[in-house]
Structure formats: structure tokens, C-alpha cells
Motif scaffolding. Structure first.
Motif, PDB file in Angstrom:
ATOM      1  N   VAL A 265       0.846  -1.078   0.226  1.00 26.93           N
ATOM      2  CA  VAL A 265      -0.064   0.145  -0.046  1.00 26.93           C
ATOM      3  C   VAL A 265       0.903   1.284  -0.019  1.00 26.93           C
ATOM      4  CG1 VAL A 265      -1.695   1.401   1.279  1.00 26.93           C
ATOM      5  CG2 VAL A 265      -1.762  -1.388   1.375  1.00 26.93           C
ATOM      6  N   PHE A 266       0.744   2.053  -1.026  1.00 25.98           N
ATOM      7  CA  PHE A 266       1.594   3.434  -0.961  1.00 25.98           C
ATOM      8  C   PHE A 266       0.607   4.716  -1.230  1.00 25.98           C
ATOM      9  CE2 PHE A 266       3.297  -0.393  -2.911  1.00 25.98           C
ATOM     10  CZ  PHE A 266       4.831  -0.118  -2.794  1.00 25.98           C
ATOM     11  N   THR A 267       1.156   5.746  -0.754  1.00 27.98           N
ATOM     12  CA  THR A 267       0.439   6.886  -0.565  1.00 27.98           C
ATOM     13  C   THR A 267       0.780   7.742  -1.796  1.00 27.98           C
ATOM     14  OG1 THR A 267       0.081   6.784   1.793  1.00 27.98           O
ATOM     15  CG2 THR A 267      -0.413   8.883   0.664  1.00 27.98           C
TER      16      THR A 267
ATOM     17  N   ILE B 271      -2.042  13.888 -11.642  1.00 25.74           N
ATOM     18  CA  ILE B 271      -1.182  13.011 -12.535  1.00 25.74           C
ATOM     19  C   ILE B 271       0.168  13.333 -12.030  1.00 25.74           C
ATOM     20  CG2 ILE B 271      -0.263  12.588 -14.912  1.00 25.74           C
ATOM     21  CD1 ILE B 271      -3.098  13.063 -15.761  1.00 25.74           C
ATOM     22  N   GLU B 272       0.680  14.635 -12.115  1.00 24.35           N
ATOM     23  CA  GLU B 272       2.134  14.919 -11.770  1.00 24.35           C
ATOM     24  C   GLU B 272       2.603  14.631 -10.541  1.00 24.35           C
ATOM     25  OE1 GLU B 272      -0.438  17.190 -12.861  1.00 24.35           O
ATOM     26  OE2 GLU B 272       0.156  17.566 -14.694  1.00 24.35           O
ATOM     27  N   GLY B 273       1.715  14.735  -9.410  1.00 27.14           N
ATOM     28  CA  GLY B 273       1.909  14.438  -8.341  1.00 27.14           C
ATOM     29  C   GLY B 273       2.190  13.221  -8.070  1.00 27.14           C
ATOM     30  N   ALA B 274       1.326  11.968  -8.459  1.00 28.77           N
ATOM     31  CA  ALA B 274       1.470  10.626  -8.475  1.00 28.77           C
ATOM     32  C   ALA B 274       2.458   9.858  -9.243  1.00 28.77           C
ATOM     33  CB  ALA B 274      -0.015  10.134  -8.872  1.00 28.77           C
ATOM     34  N   ALA B 275       2.847  10.565 -10.287  1.00 29.74           N
ATOM     35  CA  ALA B 275       4.033  10.189 -11.048  1.00 29.74           C
ATOM     36  C   ALA B 275       5.246  10.405 -10.183  1.00 29.74           C
ATOM     37  CB  ALA B 275       4.336  11.220 -12.257  1.00 29.74           C
TER      38      ALA B 275
ATOM     39  N   LYS C 137       9.308   7.133  -6.647  1.00 26.96           N
ATOM     40  CA  LYS C 137      10.081   6.708  -5.533  1.00 26.96           C
ATOM     41  C   LYS C 137       9.781   5.370  -5.252  1.00 26.96           C
ATOM     42  CE  LYS C 137      10.015  11.508  -3.766  1.00 26.96           C
ATOM     43  NZ  LYS C 137       9.249  12.486  -2.482  1.00 26.96           N
ATOM     44  N   ILE C 138       8.459   5.142  -5.524  1.00 24.83           N
ATOM     45  CA  ILE C 138       8.191   3.576  -5.263  1.00 24.83           C
ATOM     46  C   ILE C 138       9.122   2.555  -6.150  1.00 24.83           C
ATOM     47  CG2 ILE C 138       6.252   1.872  -5.602  1.00 24.83           C
ATOM     48  CD1 ILE C 138       4.268   4.137  -5.168  1.00 24.83           C
ATOM     49  N   LEU C 139       9.374   3.142  -7.399  1.00 22.72           N
ATOM     50  CA  LEU C 139      10.151   2.291  -8.230  1.00 22.72           C
ATOM     51  C   LEU C 139      11.729   2.078  -7.752  1.00 22.72           C
ATOM     52  CD1 LEU C 139       8.720   3.256 -11.821  1.00 22.72           C
ATOM     53  CD2 LEU C 139       8.226   1.278 -10.649  1.00 22.72           C
ATOM     54  N   GLU C 140      11.951   2.848  -7.010  1.00 26.39           N
ATOM     55  CA  GLU C 140      13.448   2.655  -6.460  1.00 26.39           C
ATOM     56  C   GLU C 140      13.524   1.256  -5.670  1.00 26.39           C
ATOM     57  OE1 GLU C 140      13.995   5.858  -3.714  1.00 26.39           O
ATOM     58  OE2 GLU C 140      14.055   7.395  -5.392  1.00 26.39           O
TER      59      GLU C 140
ATOM     60  N   ARG D  80      10.864   5.295 -16.479  1.00 24.79           N
ATOM     61  CA  ARG D  80      11.916   4.208 -15.865  1.00 24.79           C
ATOM     62  C   ARG D  80      12.083   3.065 -17.001  1.00 24.79           C
ATOM     63  NH1 ARG D  80      13.348   7.547 -13.642  1.00 24.79           N
ATOM     64  NH2 ARG D  80      13.787   8.086 -11.250  1.00 24.79           N
ATOM     65  N   LYS D  81      11.601   3.243 -18.088  1.00 19.63           N
ATOM     66  CA  LYS D  81      11.711   2.338 -19.119  1.00 19.63           C
ATOM     67  C   LYS D  81      11.031   0.855 -18.819  1.00 19.63           C
ATOM     68  CE  LYS D  81      14.170   5.308 -21.381  1.00 19.63           C
ATOM     69  NZ  LYS D  81      13.540   6.255 -22.477  1.00 19.63           N
ATOM     70  N   TYR D  82       9.939   0.922 -17.797  1.00 22.58           N
ATOM     71  CA  TYR D  82       9.299  -0.274 -17.596  1.00 22.58           C
ATOM     72  C   TYR D  82       7.972  -0.229 -18.431  1.00 22.58           C
ATOM     73  CZ  TYR D  82      11.906  -1.247 -13.392  1.00 22.58           C
ATOM     74  OH  TYR D  82      12.916  -1.623 -12.598  1.00 22.58           O
ATOM     75  N   LYS D  83       7.285  -1.261 -18.449  1.00 24.62           N
ATOM     76  CA  LYS D  83       6.222  -1.374 -19.598  1.00 24.62           C
ATOM     77  C   LYS D  83       4.911  -1.783 -18.603  1.00 24.62           C
ATOM     78  CE  LYS D  83       8.784  -2.350 -23.741  1.00 24.62           C
ATOM     79  NZ  LYS D  83       8.793  -3.434 -24.792  1.00 24.62           N
TER      80      LYS D  83
END
Length: 342
Positions: free
Chosen positions: A222-224, A229-233, A238-241, A269-272
């Protein structure tokens, strides 16, 4: 009457398509322009009570119904196409039944007494409160009116008010089950940082959905995120770290903007999507069908507002003495953002 995209475009010296992009929070328009468009809309709606169906012959009118749009957040409840569809449904039913619909936009900091005095006017037959952002602490304002009231788009622990709400809990629980059937076992949730009644119900639906499919709740999934769109991106970057094999394979959310932002971060981050991460939104805003890939999401039925008006008119004309909690079902709109990994 409603302000039109053409009017805003002429006022700001921009194209109608740019106005549409800004209202629906789509890519392709600067933050500065979007803020200007929203400012015009908020200024229009907050300028006081205005009549939404002036064309009715005054001799046909049975009475006046006021729709109060109760805002408590500055950036959450923005005027968009879904909002307009809900208002259109309310207006259509009021006109069909010969009631004058008036709209009162209540913003943070406005005088409560002025609001209640206006609603207590003898010519007002009933009130619909668009309560998406209405805090529980302020519901007493409407409970003491002494005339028919229907609460729209919020659920409160009271026994003496009619409420028309969304099946938020069930909608997300069904989305969890859908993800499970496609083989997902690490099912995560993007939880909006701004909290309202509906978001709490959607999160509870996520937790309940996990129980239904016999998956253990894991708070690490669970992530906050910020409700834009800009803020969630930015939050999702940070989640993708975290290493990908420690993250959920699919993310659900309480708001489309969160997964739209997640999609932007995933691509950066070049994921799909859906190969590396799957996404399911909530609301089916216009932008979800136009992203790449189009997002699977939970849709709200457009008759949502009409149902509230029908209930209010019934209470005005033939009160049955009952208080109803009407829950309008949602539906899962399947597109291309969820991978089958069975």
C-alpha cells in the motif's frame, strides 16, 4: 445556465480543445493554462446561486430545488466531463417533473449562515447536497433544514437522511477478484493522500477483496500518492526505487489520476504496462481511454445524479416516511493495462 468551453476559450484567448484538455486533466496543456481554466470555472460556479433551467415556463413550475455543491478541497473535486454528466442528469429529471433547478456552489470559508438561510427560503422545495467532499462535521447543517434533503456521493453514519452513494467498496473488491483470476498474487493499492469518504470505502473494498480471494493483506503493498497526475508520477518514481520483484505486479487505486501518474513514471523508468506492472483505476475519466495503453478502470454510471433527483422529488410529492441508502453499482471497464500471468 452553464458556462461553455467556447466562452472560456474566448475569455482566455485559447482554443476550445485546450479548454477540454485542461478540464479533463489530460496531457498536452501546461499547468499554468490548466490553472487558469480551473480558476475561471471555479469563479463561475462560486459566484452565487444560478438557475440551470431557465427556459421552463414559469407557470409550469411546481417549486424550486437547490443543488448544493459542497467543496472542502481546493484541488480534488475539479469540474470535468463526469461532473457535468451528473449535473445534466439532475437537471433533466428536474425539468421533466417541472421543478426549477438552482445551483449553489459552497466553498471553504463561506458563511454557513448565509447558505442555510438561502436554503430555508419558503420557495425551496428540497435540496440535493453533492457531498463528495462534505466532512461529517458539517452534515448537521443540512439535517436541521426541516425540508427534504438527499445526500449525493457520500455515505455517513446517520439514520435520518436519504443518501445516494456509489458501490465503492464492492467495485474495488470485484477488481481485486478480477486481478486474482488473471494470476496476480501481489496486489497493491495506490492510496490518495487526500482523504474523503469515498476513498475510505474504496480502500476498505481493497482490503475486503483480498480476504475474499484468500490473500493476506501486506501493508508493504500500500503506497500513498498525491491526487494529481504530476504528483502521483513523482510519488511513483520513488516507489520504483524498490526492486521490481519486491513490488506488486498490479496496482489498484481510489482515483484514476493516481494510476495515470503511475503509468507516466513507469514509462520514464523504461518499464512497460502491462508487461512489468498492471494498473486498474477508478472513475473512468476520459483520459483513461486515451492513454497508451488505455487503462482498465471502474466506471460510475451516469444516471447517478438522476437517481438522487428522482428520490428527492418522491420525498417532496409523496413522502413515504422512509430514509433510503441507495447504492449505485459500478462496472469494471476492461482495457489493456492488466496482464494475464496465469
Amino acid at each position: 445556465m452553464f458556462i461553455k468551453s467556447k466562452d472560456i476559450a474566448e475569455l482566455l484567448g485559447i482554443s476550445r480543445s485546450t479548454v477540454s484538455l485542461a478540464i479533463n486533466n489530460k496531457p498536452g496543456v501546461s499547468t499554468e493554462t490548466k490553472n487558469k481554466v480551473i480558476a475561471v470555472l471555479e469563479d463561475f460556479y462560486s459566484s452565487g446561486r444560478f438557475v440551470a433551467n431557465e427556459e421552463k415556463n414559469i407557470t409550469d413550475i411546481k417549486g424550486s430545488i437547490v443543488l448544493v455543491i459542497h467543496k472542502a478541497q481546493k484541488q480534488l473535486f475539479l469540474p470535468n466531463s463526469f461532473f457535468q454528466n451528473v449535473i445534466d442528469g439532475i437537471q433533466s429529471v428536474s425539468m421533466h417533473n417541472n421543478y426549477m433547478l438552482e445551483i449553489n456552489y459552497f466553498n471553504v470559508g463561506m458563511n454557513n449562515k448565509i447558505l442555510i438561510d438561502s436554503l430555508s427560503d419558503s420557495r425551496v422545495s428540497g435540496v440535493i447536497v453533492y457531498a463528495t467532499e462534505l466532512p461529517y462535521s458539517e452534515i448537521q447543517l443540512y439535517r436541521e433544514l426541516g425540508k427534504p434533503v438527499v445526500i449525493l456521493d457520500a455515505r455517513f453514519p446517520v439514520q435520518d437522511m436519504d443518501m445516494v452513494t456509489l458501490a465503492n467498496h464492492n467495485g474495488v473488491a470485484c477488481a481485486v477478484e478480477y486481478a486474482y483470476k488473471l494470476g496476480h498474487r501481489r496486489i497493491g493499492f495506490l492510496k490518495s493522500r487526500t482523504r474523503i469518504n469515498n476513498f475510505d470505502d474504496r480502500y476498505e473494498g481493497y482490503v475486503e477483496g483480498l480476504k475474499t480471494v484468500d490473500l493476506e493483506f501486506n501493508e508493504k503493498y500500500v503506497f500513498t500518492t498525491t491526487c494529481s497526475i504530476e504528483g502521483a508520477a513523482a510519488d511513483f518514481l520513488k516507489i520504483l526505487e524498490t526492486p521490481i520483484d519486491e513490488l506488486p505486479t498490479i496496482f489498484l487505486t481510489d482515483l484514476d489520476y493516481n494510476v495515470a501518474g503511475a503509468l507516466r513514471a513507469i514509462k520514464k523508468r523504461k518499464y512497460k504496462v502491462p508487461d512489468d506492472f498492471s494498473l486498474i483505476g477508478f472513475d473512468d475519466l476520459e483520459l483513461t481511454s486515451e492513454l497508451d495503453p488505455p487503462l482498465t478502470t471502474i466506471r460510475i454510471k451516469h444516471r447517478f445524479g438522476a437517481i438522487a433527483m428522482e428520490r428527492l422529488i418522491k420525498k417532496i410529492e409523496n413522502d413515504d416516511g422512509l430514509y433510503l441508502n441507495i447504492e449505485v453499482a459500478t462496472e469494471l471497464v476492461i482495457r489493456d493495462s492488466v496482464r494475464c500471468i496465469n
